[in-house]
Design a protein around this motif. Structure first.
Motif, PDB file in Angstrom:
ATOM      1  N   THR A 161      -3.074  -4.866  -6.745  1.00 37.84           N
ATOM      2  CA  THR A 161      -3.317  -5.459  -5.428  1.00 37.84           C
ATOM      3  C   THR A 161      -2.084  -5.328  -4.559  1.00 37.84           C
ATOM      4  OG1 THR A 161      -3.934  -7.497  -4.261  1.00 37.84           O
ATOM      5  CG2 THR A 161      -2.579  -7.747  -6.220  1.00 37.84           C
TER       6      THR A 161
ATOM      7  N   ASP B  23      -8.618  -1.385  -8.806  1.00 35.36           N
ATOM      8  CA  ASP B  23      -7.707  -1.364  -7.667  1.00 35.36           C
ATOM      9  C   ASP B  23      -8.228  -2.294  -6.572  1.00 35.36           C
ATOM     10  OD1 ASP B  23      -5.525  -0.660  -6.209  1.00 35.36           O
ATOM     11  OD2 ASP B  23      -6.227   1.344  -5.655  1.00 35.36           O
ATOM     12  N   GLU B  24      -7.297  -2.843  -5.773  1.00 36.35           N
ATOM     13  CA  GLU B  24      -7.637  -3.804  -4.715  1.00 36.35           C
ATOM     14  C   GLU B  24      -8.489  -4.945  -5.269  1.00 36.35           C
ATOM     15  OE1 GLU B  24      -8.780  -2.374  -0.875  1.00 36.35           O
ATOM     16  OE2 GLU B  24      -7.791  -0.452  -1.179  1.00 36.35           O
TER      17      GLU B  24
ATOM     18  N   ASN C 253     -12.198   1.202  -6.835  1.00 37.23           N
ATOM     19  CA  ASN C 253     -11.621   0.564  -5.657  1.00 37.23           C
ATOM     20  C   ASN C 253     -12.555  -0.565  -5.241  1.00 37.23           C
ATOM     21  OD1 ASN C 253     -10.834  -0.174  -2.989  1.00 37.23           O
ATOM     22  ND2 ASN C 253      -9.851   1.809  -2.730  1.00 37.23           N
ATOM     23  N   CYS C 254     -12.154  -1.789  -5.562  1.00 31.04           N
ATOM     24  CA  CYS C 254     -13.026  -2.946  -5.326  1.00 31.04           C
ATOM     25  C   CYS C 254     -13.290  -3.187  -3.841  1.00 31.04           C
ATOM     26  CB  CYS C 254     -12.408  -4.200  -5.938  1.00 31.04           C
ATOM     27  SG  CYS C 254     -12.192  -4.108  -7.732  1.00 31.04           S
ATOM     28  N   GLY C 255     -12.456  -2.638  -2.970  1.00 30.70           N
ATOM     29  CA  GLY C 255     -12.653  -2.834  -1.535  1.00 30.70           C
ATOM     30  C   GLY C 255     -13.498  -1.757  -0.891  1.00 30.70           C
ATOM     31  N   ALA C 256     -13.829  -0.700  -1.654  1.00 33.78           N
ATOM     32  CA  ALA C 256     -14.566   0.424  -1.077  1.00 33.78           C
ATOM     33  C   ALA C 256     -16.051   0.405  -1.411  1.00 33.78           C
ATOM     34  CB  ALA C 256     -13.948   1.745  -1.560  1.00 33.78           C
TER      35      ALA C 256
ATOM     36  N   SER D 281      -5.309  -3.985 -13.362  1.00 40.68           N
ATOM     37  CA  SER D 281      -5.712  -4.269 -11.986  1.00 40.68           C
ATOM     38  C   SER D 281      -4.508  -4.113 -11.066  1.00 40.68           C
ATOM     39  CB  SER D 281      -6.312  -5.674 -11.867  1.00 40.68           C
ATOM     40  OG  SER D 281      -5.417  -6.641 -12.366  1.00 40.68           O
TER      41      SER D 281
ATOM     42  N   GLY E 148      -1.460   3.297  -8.351  1.00 39.68           N
ATOM     43  CA  GLY E 148      -2.383   4.130  -9.129  1.00 39.68           C
ATOM     44  C   GLY E 148      -1.657   5.056 -10.086  1.00 39.68           C
TER      45      GLY E 148
ATOM     46  N   GLU F  11     -10.115  -7.902  -3.313  1.00 34.78           N
ATOM     47  CA  GLU F  11     -11.332  -7.748  -2.507  1.00 34.78           C
ATOM     48  C   GLU F  11     -12.600  -8.052  -3.284  1.00 34.78           C
ATOM     49  OE1 GLU F  11     -10.821  -7.176   0.733  1.00 34.78           O
ATOM     50  OE2 GLU F  11      -8.706  -7.226   0.137  1.00 34.78           O
TER      51      GLU F  11
ATOM     52  N   LYS G  48     -11.369   4.571 -12.576  1.00 37.46           N
ATOM     53  CA  LYS G  48     -10.740   3.869 -11.454  1.00 37.46           C
ATOM     54  C   LYS G  48     -11.814   3.349 -10.506  1.00 37.46           C
ATOM     55  CE  LYS G  48      -7.550   4.467  -7.576  1.00 37.46           C
ATOM     56  NZ  LYS G  48      -6.615   5.380  -6.873  1.00 37.46           N
TER      57      LYS G  48
ATOM     58  N   SER H  36       0.843  -1.203   0.000  1.00 37.66           N
ATOM     59  CA  SER H  36       0.000   0.000   0.000  1.00 37.66           C
ATOM     60  C   SER H  36       0.874   1.246   0.000  1.00 37.66           C
ATOM     61  CB  SER H  36      -0.901   0.019   1.232  1.00 37.66           C
ATOM     62  OG  SER H  36      -1.833  -1.041   1.186  1.00 37.66           O
TER      63      SER H  36
END
Length: 459
Positions: A288, A247-248, A203-206, A286, A182, A251, A201, A177
């Motif tokens: 991670t 991103d991420e 954020n797959c975790g958000a 992608s 990005g 997740e 963009k 991280s």
């Protein structure tokens, strides 16, 4: 000229030829070595008996000449110049000249040779420098877009990023991280053929799990309670002809990993609540901060999707592994925040020394935040060591002590024993199997595990 040559006897010419630095060979037209000067013995690392009276093909076969220029002159009956090697690998420039008598009969071969190894090495070095300069000129645009780097590791990352910008391959960016995944994704898009199209963009975790499918693929009107009456375009459709950055990606829920795999394979999406397929043309990047291959082994990430995403990987090393970048990043961010906050802060040399020793677990993002914090909170114009957060002092002191503390042989052996035992027990879950694998008794395994604070369950 003829009168001048008549004043020399053949026997007088040999000492003259012996005195020059270039190697000189005289061979018969049949390829038998007749004479050579002293320089040839040094250049080719041989004795007179190794050469004189022998055929040049035999000398070529045993590796004294690789290849023999005299052999080429015999075949072509004309002057030949080549670069070849002696048995030690030195690069040698040799010119063979055929000699003809007054009746145009081929009688002799005169060969001159000189060592050009240093010249070849210098030429290679100059070409390497030129290539490096060309690369640096090519990276000028990259550096103007916010990438501050001085390390060889980041140079390699930028070099790979530039090459991948020119193609449309799927890219997986990995790294801790805050290392700048990005930024690299943005560079890939801005310097590629899709630069004038959308860069989306995600954020797959958000995004909440119950909303992520509709966010990615959109939905038809009335697809679910609370949906918009006219439906909604998804982010994949928004990125049409451009780039989508996931991103991420680790997740992403398993059920959506299946749908993403279908999208990559079939290049089309279906909205939530819809039945019509929509063709899409997007580049997929992608990123991670996790080990996806390890997640695949744990059945938390689909193996087929992993290989679809990991067509070309870019790994960004953490800041602690590229110390050469720390000072340029600090100086760049200090200038930026001085300009933004209308201040004129400078960093004391002792402060800079502490910042260099700090491990930066949050990487570039943490460095940016720390510099902004220092510019805001420091009252004077010079940022002194006492202005640094306490955790930075504690981290650098801890690292310093760990490097200075002596480790005895006993301590080192115990540390390794503990590591081997705990790993074995963690993987095998049985002291009996561990004992068999390590070649010691089971009671010894139990006793040593207890020593290291682990209480086995099968003893």
């Amino acid at each position: 000229m003829e009168e001048f040559l008549k004043t020399f006897k053949v026997d007088e010419l040999f000492p003259i030829l012996d005195s020059i630095s270039d190697a000189v060979f005289i061979d018969s037209s049949e390829g038998i070595s007749l004479w050579c000067n002293k320089a040839c013995f040094e250049l080719y690392e041989v004795l007179p008996k190794d050469i004189l009276g022998k055929h040049v093909k035999e000398l070529e076969r045993i590796g004294i000449f690789t290849p023999s220029v005299a052999c080429l002159v015999m075949e072509q009956k004309q002057e030949v110049t080549i670069i070849h090697e002696n048995k030690s690998g030195k690069r040698i420039l040799s010119t063979g000249i055929p000699i003809f008598d007054k009746d145009n009969n081929f009688t002799r071969i005169i060969t001159t040779s000189r060592d050009i190894t240093e010249l070849v090495n210098l030429k290679n070095q100059l070409e390497s420098v030129k290539n490096t300069l060309d690369d640096l000129r090519a990276f000028e645009k990259f550096y103007s877009e916010g990438v501050i780097a001085n390390s060889h590791a980041m140079f390699n990352v930028l070099q790979l990023t530039k090459r991948l910008s020119d193609v449309d391959s799927t890219v997986l960016i990995t790294g801790e991280s805050g290392v700048g995944k990005g930024v690299i994704a943005n560079l890939l898009h801005k310097n590629g053929s899709r630069r004038d199209k959308a860069f989306v963009k995600i954020n797959c975790g958000a995004i909440p799990e119950n909303l992520i499918e509709s966010e990615l693929f959109g939905y038809e009107r009335g697809a679910f309670t609370g949906s918009r009456a006219d439906g909604k375009k998804g982010l994949f459709e928004t990125a049409q002809n451009g780039t989508i950055f996931l991103d991420e990606i680790s997740e992403l829920p398993l059920n959506l990993q299946v749908k993403l795999l279908q999208v990559i394979q079939e290049r089309e999406i279906t909205k939530v609540g819809g039945i019509k397929s929509i063709s899409i043309d997007v580049r997929i990047i992608s990123a991670t901060n996790k080990d996806l291959l390890e997640l695949v082994k744990e059945k938390k990430f689909r193996e087929d999707l992993y290989y679809r995403l990991n067509v070309v990987p870019i790994n960004i090393p953490p800041l602690k592994e590229r110390y050469e970048d720390i000072i340029p990043l600090i100086q760049h961010n200090l200038r930026e925040y001085n300009k933004k906050l209308n201040t004129n802060k400078e960093i004391d040399a002792n402060t800079m020394a502490i910042l260099i020793k700090y491990e930066w677990p949050g990487n570039v993002r943490e460095l940016q935040n720390i510099i902004e914090r220092l510019v805001i909170t420091t009252k004077g114009d010079i940022i002194m060591p006492e202005n640094l957060p306490s955790f930075i002092h504690e981290n650098t002191l801890k690292n310093q002590r760990s490097k200075q503390e002596p480790v005895t042989l006993k301590e080192a052996l115990e540390k390794k024993e503990r590591e081997v035992l705990l790993n074995a027990y963690h993987n095998m879950k049985s002291t009996r199997i561990v004992a068999k694998e390590l070649g010691i008794s089971q009671p010894s395994v139990v006793r040593k595990l207890n020593k290291y604070g682990v209480h086995s369950h099968d003893s």
